[in-house]
Design an enzyme around this catalytic site. Structure first.
Site, mmCIF file in Angstrom:
data_model
loop_
_atom_site.group_PDB
_atom_site.id
_atom_site.type_symbol
_atom_site.label_atom_id
_atom_site.label_comp_id
_atom_site.label_asym_id
_atom_site.label_seq_id
_atom_site.Cartn_x
_atom_site.Cartn_y
_atom_site.Cartn_z
ATOM 1 N N VAL A 233 14.063 3.267 6.399
ATOM 2 C CA VAL A 233 15.422 3.214 6.947
ATOM 3 C C VAL A 233 15.941 1.792 6.698
ATOM 4 O O VAL A 233 15.243 0.976 6.113
ATOM 5 C CB VAL A 233 15.468 3.555 8.461
ATOM 6 C CG1 VAL A 233 15.353 5.042 8.701
ATOM 7 C CG2 VAL A 233 14.412 2.793 9.228
ATOM 8 N N LYS B 189 31.184 -0.387 2.761
ATOM 9 C CA LYS B 189 31.268 -0.328 4.220
ATOM 10 C C LYS B 189 32.264 -1.380 4.699
ATOM 11 O O LYS B 189 32.137 -2.553 4.340
ATOM 12 C CB LYS B 189 29.871 -0.603 4.818
ATOM 13 C CG LYS B 189 29.878 -0.728 6.329
ATOM 14 C CD LYS B 189 28.509 -1.057 6.900
ATOM 15 C CE LYS B 189 28.617 -1.405 8.372
ATOM 16 N NZ LYS B 189 27.353 -1.932 8.927
ATOM 17 N N THR C 90 21.985 -5.471 11.541
ATOM 18 C CA THR C 90 21.763 -6.898 11.309
ATOM 19 C C THR C 90 20.382 -7.243 10.739
ATOM 20 O O THR C 90 20.140 -8.390 10.372
ATOM 21 C CB THR C 90 21.934 -7.665 12.637
ATOM 22 O OG1 THR C 90 21.274 -6.940 13.676
ATOM 23 C CG2 THR C 90 23.388 -7.839 12.977
ATOM 24 N N LEU D 188 10.591 -6.846 9.807
ATOM 25 C CA LEU D 188 10.138 -6.274 11.071
ATOM 26 C C LEU D 188 8.922 -7.013 11.631
ATOM 27 O O LEU D 188 8.701 -7.006 12.845
ATOM 28 C CB LEU D 188 9.821 -4.790 10.877
ATOM 29 C CG LEU D 188 11.009 -3.945 10.376
ATOM 30 C CD1 LEU D 188 10.569 -2.530 10.021
ATOM 31 C CD2 LEU D 188 12.116 -3.898 11.433
ATOM 32 N N SER E 147 0.829 -1.190 0.000
ATOM 33 C CA SER E 147 0.000 0.000 0.000
ATOM 34 C C SER E 147 0.869 1.247 0.000
ATOM 35 O O SER E 147 1.638 1.473 0.943
ATOM 36 C CB SER E 147 -0.886 -0.024 1.251
ATOM 37 O OG SER E 147 -1.269 1.275 1.577
ATOM 38 N N ILE F 79 0.413 3.562 3.004
ATOM 39 C CA ILE F 79 1.179 3.299 4.228
ATOM 40 C C ILE F 79 2.663 3.576 3.999
ATOM 41 O O ILE F 79 3.333 4.171 4.834
ATOM 42 C CB ILE F 79 0.976 1.837 4.698
ATOM 43 C CG1 ILE F 79 -0.484 1.621 5.096
ATOM 44 C CG2 ILE F 79 1.896 1.500 5.855
ATOM 45 C CD1 ILE F 79 -0.802 0.215 5.519
ATOM 46 N N TYR G 135 34.369 -17.020 21.739
ATOM 47 C CA TYR G 135 34.049 -18.160 20.865
ATOM 48 C C TYR G 135 32.896 -17.827 19.935
ATOM 49 O O TYR G 135 32.138 -16.872 20.156
ATOM 50 C CB TYR G 135 33.699 -19.405 21.697
ATOM 51 C CG TYR G 135 32.462 -19.241 22.563
ATOM 52 C CD1 TYR G 135 31.202 -19.527 22.060
ATOM 53 C CD2 TYR G 135 32.555 -18.791 23.880
ATOM 54 C CE1 TYR G 135 30.066 -19.366 22.850
ATOM 55 C CE2 TYR G 135 31.430 -18.625 24.678
ATOM 56 C CZ TYR G 135 30.189 -18.923 24.146
ATOM 57 O OH TYR G 135 29.069 -18.747 24.918
ATOM 58 N N ILE H 114 18.608 -6.431 7.943
ATOM 59 C CA ILE H 114 18.496 -6.880 6.543
ATOM 60 C C ILE H 114 19.140 -8.260 6.402
ATOM 61 O O ILE H 114 18.641 -9.128 5.683
ATOM 62 C CB ILE H 114 19.130 -5.847 5.578
ATOM 63 C CG1 ILE H 114 18.294 -4.548 5.626
ATOM 64 C CG2 ILE H 114 19.187 -6.382 4.158
ATOM 65 C CD1 ILE H 114 18.893 -3.398 4.835
HETATM 66 P P1 FAD Z 1 8.516 -1.949 6.074
HETATM 67 O O1 FAD Z 1 9.584 -1.230 5.351
HETATM 68 O O2 FAD Z 1 7.776 -1.217 7.144
HETATM 69 O O3 FAD Z 1 7.468 -2.461 4.993
HETATM 70 C C1 FAD Z 1 6.160 -2.845 5.329
HETATM 71 C C2 FAD Z 1 5.338 -2.988 4.075
HETATM 72 O O4 FAD Z 1 4.054 -3.476 4.417
HETATM 73 C C3 FAD Z 1 5.108 -1.666 3.334
HETATM 74 O O5 FAD Z 1 5.194 -1.896 1.953
HETATM 75 C C4 FAD Z 1 3.681 -1.304 3.715
HETATM 76 O O6 FAD Z 1 3.061 -0.518 2.755
HETATM 77 C C5 FAD Z 1 3.074 -2.705 3.784
HETATM 78 N N1 FAD Z 1 1.842 -2.777 4.573
HETATM 79 C C6 FAD Z 1 1.679 -2.690 5.917
HETATM 80 N N2 FAD Z 1 0.378 -2.793 6.250
HETATM 81 C C7 FAD Z 1 -0.301 -2.960 5.085
HETATM 82 C C8 FAD Z 1 -1.681 -3.104 4.747
HETATM 83 N N3 FAD Z 1 -2.640 -3.090 5.665
HETATM 84 N N4 FAD Z 1 -2.003 -3.251 3.452
HETATM 85 C C9 FAD Z 1 -1.062 -3.242 2.487
HETATM 86 N N5 FAD Z 1 0.252 -3.108 2.724
HETATM 87 C C10 FAD Z 1 0.624 -2.955 4.021
HETATM 88 N N6 FAD Z 1 18.341 -2.735 9.126
HETATM 89 C C11 FAD Z 1 19.586 -2.907 8.687
HETATM 90 O O7 FAD Z 1 19.929 -3.991 8.211
HETATM 91 N N7 FAD Z 1 20.490 -1.894 8.760
HETATM 92 C C12 FAD Z 1 20.200 -0.693 9.316
HETATM 93 O O8 FAD Z 1 21.039 0.204 9.319
HETATM 94 C C13 FAD Z 1 18.908 -0.513 9.858
HETATM 95 N N8 FAD Z 1 18.550 0.644 10.455
HETATM 96 C C14 FAD Z 1 17.305 0.751 11.032
HETATM 97 C C15 FAD Z 1 16.983 1.876 11.775
HETATM 98 C C16 FAD Z 1 15.754 1.956 12.427
HETATM 99 C C17 FAD Z 1 15.425 3.148 13.268
HETATM 100 C C18 FAD Z 1 14.800 0.917 12.269
HETATM 101 C C19 FAD Z 1 13.460 0.997 12.937
HETATM 102 C C20 FAD Z 1 15.110 -0.185 11.497
HETATM 103 C C21 FAD Z 1 16.366 -0.295 10.897
HETATM 104 N N9 FAD Z 1 16.710 -1.437 10.179
HETATM 105 C C22 FAD Z 1 17.979 -1.591 9.723
HETATM 106 C C23 FAD Z 1 15.718 -2.459 9.905
HETATM 107 C C24 FAD Z 1 15.225 -2.332 8.458
HETATM 108 O O9 FAD Z 1 14.716 -1.033 8.249
HETATM 109 C C25 FAD Z 1 14.152 -3.356 8.157
HETATM 110 O O10 FAD Z 1 14.547 -4.615 8.582
HETATM 111 C C26 FAD Z 1 13.899 -3.441 6.675
HETATM 112 O O11 FAD Z 1 13.672 -2.182 6.120
HETATM 113 C C27 FAD Z 1 12.707 -4.328 6.389
HETATM 114 O O12 FAD Z 1 11.525 -3.668 6.744
HETATM 115 P P2 FAD Z 1 10.165 -4.374 6.357
HETATM 116 O O13 FAD Z 1 10.151 -4.599 4.899
HETATM 117 O O14 FAD Z 1 9.985 -5.531 7.248
HETATM 118 O O15 FAD Z 1 9.048 -3.290 6.786
#
Ligand code: FAD
Length: 509
Positions: free
Chosen positions: A51, A82, A343, A332, A43, A46, A428, A345
C-alpha cells in the site's frame, strides 16, 4: 584535492526493498553513486506492504532530484494526478470538504486569506471557502492539465505501490545499486547494541557494510531489534490500528483527488489509478472486528474486485532515534502515523534527502545523527498533530469510537493551535511544519471549528471593495477551471499506462 586524497568508497547496505528501500537506493545511487557501493537485500518470501499509493506535492521535487521523467513514471506506474483529499462524514455525517494543495485566496503579511473570507461571511457574502482555491475547484470539477496555457497547479500523484517499487528498482540498478535476494536472519554487531558489521542471510551469505539503512518495514529488524532504539507509541492519540485493503476495477472516471470517507470506527480510502482503484478501510480494532471491517469494506466499495481483501495491522508512533550508530531507519521501520494525509512516502523522501545532506563519510557521525533525529522528530510530530485534528474536531457522537476521540486528551502543541484558531482565527506554520497555514485553515474550517473573531484588516477595506475583490477572485478561478480538460482526457494524452488505456477510452467514451 590530489588523487591520493580521493575519498574511500563507503559501503551502504539497504535492508528491505519496499518503497523506502528502493527510494533510498535510487537517490543514493544517482547522487553519490561514484563514492558508494550500494547493496540492497530483500526477500520475495516476505514481500512488501503493497500500500502507499497517495502522495503529496513534495514527491515532485524528490522525483526531480533522482532525475525521474514524469510522463514515463506515470505511464509505468499507472499513476493519476492528485489535487487534494475529499473528507466525507468527518465533522458530521453528510459533511464534505476538500483539503486541496495550493493556495486559498491571497494572504497578506498581517494575516492569512481566511480572515478576509470570515469578514465577508459575517456580512452575508463570500460563498464557500473552497471557491478561492484553484486546485480545489479543479479537483471538484474533475479537471486537470499542466503545461501549455494551463494555470499552474500544485499537484501530487496516485500511484501503484508495486509498480512504483519496481520502477525505482530499475533506476537504482541502472545507477549501479546491486540487489541481493535473500532472507536476513541475523544482524552482526560490535557488541550488543553496537555498530552493525554485517547482515547474515539464511543462505549463509554475509553482507558487510559501513552504513546500514533499515527499510524492513514494521519488522524494524535493524533499528528496533538489533540497535534497540525505543518506539514511542502514539496509539492513545491515533487509535486506528488496522486496515483491510482491496483493489477494484474503476467504475467511474478517475477523480484527481483521494477520497477519505469516515465510518463508525475510522475511515475508508478510495485512490483512483489508471488501471484500477485502491481501497482500504482503516479502523480501530477495539471497535470493529476484522470480519466486520472486511464485510463493511466489501459492502461499501464500488466496482468489481481484482484482489483478495488483505488485513494490515499497524501501530502509530516513532522510533526515538531513527539514526543510531551506523544504522538509519527509513519508512515504516522508523515509525508510522496513519495514512489519512498521505504523508509516509513524503517522510521517506525527506529523510533520504537529509541523509544525502548529512551523509557520514567518516566513522564519527554522532552530531549528524542528532541533527537528523531532531528534524525527523519535529516534522513527524507536526504531522501527528495535523492528523489528530481531523478526529478531535468532530461533532459526531453516533458511535463509541467518535465519542472517545472527540473527548481524548491531545498533545499540548495541538491544544494551543486549536485555542488560537478558536479565539482569533489564527493559524501558523512553524519551521518544521509540513502543512501550511492554508492546510490548517481548510481542515479547521472543514471540521467546523468556528473562530470567535478574526483579524479586522478586512473590515478596513470596507464592504464594497471586499465584495468586489472576492468576486473577482472567484470569477478568475472559475474561468481557469472552465478551460481545463477533464482529468482522464489529460491522462490519456499525457501518460497512458499499460492496462489503463482501454479503461480510459471506455470512461472518456
Ligand atoms: P515495506 O513495504 O513493508 O518493505 C519492507 C521490505 O523489507 C520488504 O522488501 C521486505 O521483503 C523486506 N524485509 C523485511 N524483513 C526482511 C528480512 N528478514 N529479510 C529480507 N528482507 C526483509 N504512505 C503514503 O505516503 N500514502 C498512502 O496513501 C499510504 N497508505 C498507507 C496505508 C496503510 C494501511 C499503511 C499501513 C501504510 C500506508 N502508507 C502510505 C505508508 C507506506 O505504505 C509506506 O511508508 C511505504 O510503502 C514504505 O514502506 P517500507 O518500504 O518502509 O516497508
Amino acid at each position: 584535492m590530489t588523487p591520493t586524497d580521493a575519498p574511500q568508497r563507503r559501503r551502504v547496505v539497504i535492508a528491505g526493498g519496499g518503497t523506502a528501500g528502493w527510494l533510498a537506493a535510487a537517490a543514493l545511487a544517482q547522487q553519490l553513486g561514484s563514492l558508494l557501493d550500494i547493496t540492497l537485500v530483500e526477500s520475495e518470501e516476505i514481500g512488501t506492504i503493497g500500500v502507499g499509493e497517495s502522495t503529496i506535492p513534495t514527491a515532485r521535487s524528490f522525483h526531480r532530484l533522482i532525475g525521474l521523467d514524469e510522463r514515463r513514471f506515470m505511464a509505468e506506474t499507472g499513476a493519476t494526478f492528485k489535487l487534494g483529499i475529499a473528507f466525507e462524514n468527518w465533522a458530521r455525517i453528510g459533511d464534505r470538504y476538500i483539503h486541496a494543495f495550493g493556495e486559498t485566496g491571497q494572504s497578506t503579511w498581517m494575516g492569512a486569506f481566511h480572515h478576509f473570507w470570515l469578514q465577508a461571511r459575517e456580512q452575508g457574502f463570500g460563498g464557500d471557502f473552497g471557491d478561492y482555491c484553484l486546485e480545489l475547484r479543479a479537483a471538484d470539477a474533475g479537471r486537470f492539465a499542466i503545461g501549455g496555457k494551463a494555470p499552474e497547479l500544485s499537484y501530487a500523484y496516485h500511484l501503484d505501490a508495486g509498480r512504483y517499487a519496481r520502477y525505482l528498482r530499475e533506476i537504482a540498478e541502472q545507477a549501479g545499486a546491486r540487489r541481493v535476494e535473500g532472507m536476513i536472519e541475523r544482524v552482526e554487531q560490535q557488541g550488543e547494541g553496537g555498530d552493525i558489521v554485517a547482515l547474515v542471510l539464511r543462505s549463509g551469505q554475509r553482507i558487510e557494510g559501513d552504513l546500514f539503512l533499515d527499510c524492513t518495514g514494521f519488522r524494524a529488524l535493524l533499528i528496533g531489534q538489533a540497535m534497540g532504539s525505543p518506539f514511542e507509541d502514539w496509539g492513545h492519540w491515533l487509535p486506528t490500528d488496522s486496515a483491510v485493503v482491496v483493489q477494484t476495477h474503476a467504475n467511474e472516471p478517475a477523480r484527481p483527488y483521494t477520497r477519505a470517507i469516515a465510518h463508525g470506527a475510522g475511515w475508508r480510502w478510495r485512490i483512483p489509478l489508471q488501471h484500477r482503484v485502491g481501497n482500504g478501510l482503516v479502523y480501530d480494532s477495539r471497535h470493529l472486528s476484522h470480519d466486520e471491517a472486511r464485510d463493511r469494506l466489501l459492502h461499501e466499495i464500488e466496482g468489481d474486485i481484482v484482489s483478495e481483501p488483505r488485513l494490515i495491522r499497524f501501530r502509530a508512533g516513532r522510533r526515538i532515534d531513527a539514526w543510531r550508530g551506523n544504522c538509519v531507519a527509513l519508512g515504516l521501520a522508523g515509525g508510522f502515523v496513519e495514512p489519512l494525509e498521505s504523508t509516509a512516502i513524503h517522510l521517506v523522501m525527506i529523510a533520504v534527502t537529509r541523509l544525502l545532506q548529512l551523509f557520514p563519510f567518516g566513522p564519527d557521525c554522532s552530531a549528524a545523527a542528532a541533527r537528523f533525529n531532531a528534524l525527523a522528530a519535529a516534522e513527524v510530530e507536526g504531522i501527528r498533530d495535523f492528523i489528530i485534528l481531523h478526529y478531535v474536531l468532530t461533532e459526531r457522537d453516533d458511535t463509541a469510537f467518535w465519542r472517545e476521540v472527540r473527548a481524548m486528551e491531545i498533545p499540548a502543541s495541538l491544544r494551543e493551535r486549536i485555542a488560537l484558531f478558536r479565539e482569533g482565527a489564527i493559524a501558523y506554520q512553524d519551521g518544521a511544519d509540513l502543512f501550511r497555514v492554508d492546510s490548517w485553515a481548510q481542515v479547521m474550517l472543514g471540521q467546523r471549528l468556528q473562530p470567535q473573531r478574526h483579524h479586522q484588516m478586512a473590515a478596513i477595506m470596507g464592504e464594497p471593495r471586499l465584495r468586489q475583490v472576492l468576486a473577482d477572485m472567484r470569477a478568475q478561478i472559475a474561468r481557469q477551471v472552465a478551460v481545463l480538460p477533464t482529468h482522464e482526457a489529460f491522462l490519456r494524452d499525457y501518460c497512458p499506462a499499460e492496462g489503463g488505456e482501454a479503461l480510459l477510452r471506455r470512461q472518456v467514451g
